[in-house]
Design a protein around this motif. Structure first.
Motif, PDB file in Angstrom:
ATOM      1  N   GLN A  46       0.846  -1.185   0.000  1.00  0.00           N
ATOM      2  CA  GLN A  46       0.000   0.000   0.000  1.00  0.00           C
ATOM      3  C   GLN A  46       0.888   1.244   0.000  1.00  0.00           C
ATOM      4  OE1 GLN A  46      -2.361   0.721   3.470  1.00  0.00           O
ATOM      5  NE2 GLN A  46      -3.731   2.145   2.437  1.00  0.00           N
ATOM      6  N   ARG A  47       0.618   2.143  -0.923  1.00  0.00           N
ATOM      7  CA  ARG A  47       1.465   3.317  -1.129  1.00  0.00           C
ATOM      8  C   ARG A  47       2.912   2.887  -1.392  1.00  0.00           C
ATOM      9  NH1 ARG A  47      -1.357   8.494  -0.547  1.00  0.00           N
ATOM     10  NH2 ARG A  47      -3.488   7.781  -0.788  1.00  0.00           N
ATOM     11  N   THR A  48       3.105   2.229  -2.520  1.00  0.00           N
ATOM     12  CA  THR A  48       4.431   1.783  -2.942  1.00  0.00           C
ATOM     13  C   THR A  48       5.426   2.927  -2.860  1.00  0.00           C
ATOM     14  OG1 THR A  48       3.673  -0.017  -4.343  1.00  0.00           O
ATOM     15  CG2 THR A  48       5.744   1.021  -4.969  1.00  0.00           C
ATOM     16  N   VAL A  49       6.603   2.638  -2.296  1.00  0.00           N
ATOM     17  CA  VAL A  49       7.676   3.631  -2.153  1.00  0.00           C
ATOM     18  C   VAL A  49       8.707   3.393  -3.245  1.00  0.00           C
ATOM     19  CG1 VAL A  49       9.451   4.599  -0.656  1.00  0.00           C
ATOM     20  CG2 VAL A  49       7.337   3.696   0.347  1.00  0.00           C
ATOM     21  N   ILE A  50       9.040   4.440  -3.972  1.00  0.00           N
ATOM     22  CA  ILE A  50      10.104   4.380  -4.981  1.00  0.00           C
ATOM     23  C   ILE A  50      11.247   5.242  -4.468  1.00  0.00           C
ATOM     24  CG2 ILE A  50      10.717   4.751  -7.391  1.00  0.00           C
ATOM     25  CD1 ILE A  50       7.661   4.818  -7.975  1.00  0.00           C
ATOM     26  N   ALA A  51      12.363   4.608  -4.127  1.00  0.00           N
ATOM     27  CA  ALA A  51      13.512   5.336  -3.572  1.00  0.00           C
ATOM     28  C   ALA A  51      14.671   5.305  -4.555  1.00  0.00           C
ATOM     29  CB  ALA A  51      13.933   4.731  -2.241  1.00  0.00           C
ATOM     30  N   PHE A  52      15.418   6.417  -4.604  1.00  0.00           N
ATOM     31  CA  PHE A  52      16.484   6.587  -5.588  1.00  0.00           C
ATOM     32  C   PHE A  52      17.842   6.696  -4.904  1.00  0.00           C
ATOM     33  CE2 PHE A  52      12.578   8.429  -7.347  1.00  0.00           C
ATOM     34  CZ  PHE A  52      12.460   7.696  -8.513  1.00  0.00           C
ATOM     35  N   PRO A  53      18.920   6.443  -5.641  1.00  0.00           N
ATOM     36  CA  PRO A  53      20.259   6.464  -5.034  1.00  0.00           C
ATOM     37  C   PRO A  53      20.628   7.798  -4.386  1.00  0.00           C
ATOM     38  CG  PRO A  53      20.328   5.391  -7.175  1.00  0.00           C
ATOM     39  CD  PRO A  53      18.958   5.980  -7.047  1.00  0.00           C
ATOM     40  N   ASP A  54      20.042   8.900  -4.854  1.00  0.00           N
ATOM     41  CA  ASP A  54      20.403  10.206  -4.303  1.00  0.00           C
ATOM     42  C   ASP A  54      19.576  10.587  -3.069  1.00  0.00           C
ATOM     43  OD1 ASP A  54      17.938  10.738  -5.407  1.00  0.00           O
ATOM     44  OD2 ASP A  54      18.638  12.235  -6.848  1.00  0.00           O
ATOM     45  N   GLY A  55      18.745   9.682  -2.581  1.00  0.00           N
ATOM     46  CA  GLY A  55      17.992   9.952  -1.358  1.00  0.00           C
ATOM     47  C   GLY A  55      16.573  10.415  -1.564  1.00  0.00           C
TER      48      GLY A  55
END
Length: 516
Positions: free
Chosen positions: A423-432
């Motif tokens: 629920q509410r998928t989190v997409i996180a990137f290398p730069d924070g």
């Protein structure tokens, strides 16, 4: 769209005031935005309205809302209730109390009996300044909102009273809202579950702060995905385009008894718009996969006794000419598969790892080495919470208690794009940076939904290699939106993963209309 903490919001307000827009003007603007919302959603001439106000700035907003309703829109009934001693109000809130009195609007210290048949309640008791659980008169007011007006819709001002601004979790009782009008930007509570489920329909209203003051602030690292972020990816294709223009996806997936996962991933890539898709699978599985869709090309590979792909595959030759590689669904858990994944990490093409490709015990150390040596192109991992638990060694409960923090920590440490599903998928990137996907439904809790998402990500990455962040976000958003549309048509229990693909065109059309 950036998501702000309470402290970040206060800093934006302070900067706005320093720039020349006085606090009393910001409060008046906020009230005007709420009144505009009320006028657009309700026939105020026939509504009996209760405005419940606290002593802080949120209460000041409520008093300004009440004045504008009283002087301009004249609802059928208006009961303004101040659940604080007048002398407790300070600054702009006190000024709005004085203006309300000056215009002759009646003010109550408790809800009169005749207000119980109200049809509309405006919750302006507590805003983002609350610390800890509500207590005293404010707690009684929250309980009154939740049970004292059985006929009423509830519109919260900025945040349902008692809800902590900076968390998805509750610290005490809070008001339940049918609608919430917040100002300038969403707050964490609006974006993260379970609190996001209790704000009702959310409207974000500008009140005078310049967007670049928070949108360009790297300290505000959390955003909510919205269609305008990936609008260019849904634009009409160039008239001269052909299948070679839109990328070639290699799907390495499937094994004996798990051909459907590979097929759904491949069809997902095709449906997302990839020009060509080749599904490489164990030799015994390849003919079954091809039968699912004639558009899929297959590459039968040598298999071991377990029915999974043998480790001696020439990956470099297999990947030649391919734009993106998606790997994992239905591969099975075997030492040969682990070795295959490790070798895939050394390829230069963008790589999407899901399902069985995430199960190897040595994967974190391989990712660490890859990050240190800055090898390869875009690397996307798409774990569900159980797979994330295996990757990190943390319990599922610990990860779920801080999904954003867990995803950011992993993405930055291993230099990957991490799609933490749920629920509410989190997409996180290398730069924070971290993006929250707002679409989705419990109907997606069925086998194969993740395989479809992997295919959509790969298909969009193949078409837009220069915009990998937007491609991943678009895939997650479209995936959830298609499932929402499908669930409306078929019901939450009846939706299948392949139905998500069937409703994907409807999702693209609906999102395109929103962008326009």
């Amino acid at each position: 769209m950036k998501v702000l903490t309470a402290a970040q919001m206060r800093a934006v307000d302070a900067r706005t005031i320093e720039a020349g827009i006085q606090g009393i003007v910001l409060m008046e603007n906020a009230a005007h935005r709420v009144v505009e919302f009320l006028a657009a959603r309700f026939d105020l001439a026939s509504e009996r309205v209760v405005v419940l106000c606290g002593k802080g700035n949120n209460g000041g907003d409520g008093l300004a809302i009440a004045r504008q309703l009283y002087t301009h829109l004249h609802p059928a009934g208006l009961y303004v209730v101040l659940l604080a001693a007048p002398e407790e109000l300070k600054g702009d809130a006190a000024a709005n109390l004085a203006m309300l009195r000056a215009c002759g609007c009646p003010l109550f210290r408790e809800s009169p009996a005749e207000a119980r048949n109200a049809t509309l309640v405006v919750d302006a008791l507590l805003g983002t300044g609350i610390s800890g659980a509500a207590a005293g008169a404010m707690l009684e007011g929250i309980r009154e909102i939740n049970s004292g007006f059985p006929l009423a819709s509830v519109v919260a001002v900025d945040l349902p009273s008692g809800m902590p601004s900076d968390s998805g979790d509750a610290t005490g009782e809070f008001a339940r809202a049918d609608f919430t009008v917040t100002f300038t930007a969403p707050k964490w509570a609006h974006a993260l579950p379970p609190n996001c489920d209790c704000v009702g329909e959310l409207a974000v209203a500008p009140i005078g702060s310049r967007p670049e003051w928070f949108e360009d602030d790297p300290a505000a690292y959390l955003s909510v995905v919205e269609p305008k972020m990936f609008a260019a990816l849904l634009a009409p294709r160039p008239r001269w385009g052909h299948k070679g223009t839109f990328g070639h996806v290699l799907v390495i997936a499937g094994s004996s008894g798990k051909t459907g996962a590979a097929a759904m991933t491949g069809i997902g890539a095709l449906r997302a718009g990839a020009g060509l898709v080749t599904v490489a699978s164990a030799a015994g599985a390849a003919p079954v996969i091809a039968a699912h869709a004639p558009e899929l090309m297959t590459a039968p590979l040598a298999e071991n006794d377990a029915g999974t792909i043998a480790s001696g595959v020439n990956l470099s030759a297999l990947a030649e000419g391919k734009t993106v590689i998606a790997m994992g669904p239905g591969l099975g858990r075997h030492m040969d598969v682990e070795e295959l994944v490790q070798r895939a990490l050394g390829l230069r093409a963008p790589l999407v790892l899901d399902a069985d490709a995430l199960s190897g015990a040595a994967l974190p150390s391989c990712l660490q080495l890859r990050a240190a040596e800055r090898q390869g192109g875009t690397l996307v991992l798409t774990p569900h919470p159980g797979e994330m638990s295996r990757l990190t060694g943390k319990s599922t409960a610990e990860l779920q208690s801080d999904r954003v923090g867990a995803a950011r920590a992993f993405a930055t440490e291993y230099a990957v794009t991490l799609v933490l599903k749920g629920q509410r998928t989190v997409i996180a990137f290398p730069d924070g940076r971290a993006w929250i996907n707002p679409t989705g439904t419990p109907a997606m809790g069925t086998g194969g939904s993740g395989d479809v998402l992997t295919g959509l990500i790969a298909g969009l990455l193949a078409q837009f290699p220069g915009a990998p962040d937007q491609a991943v976000a678009a895939a997650a958003y479209l995936h959830g939106k298609a499932a929402e549309i499908g669930a409306r048509a078929m019901g939450e229990k009846c939706l299948l993963a392949t139905d998500i693909l069937e409703y994907l065109p409807d999702a693209m059309e609906e999102i395109g209309e929103d962008i326009d």
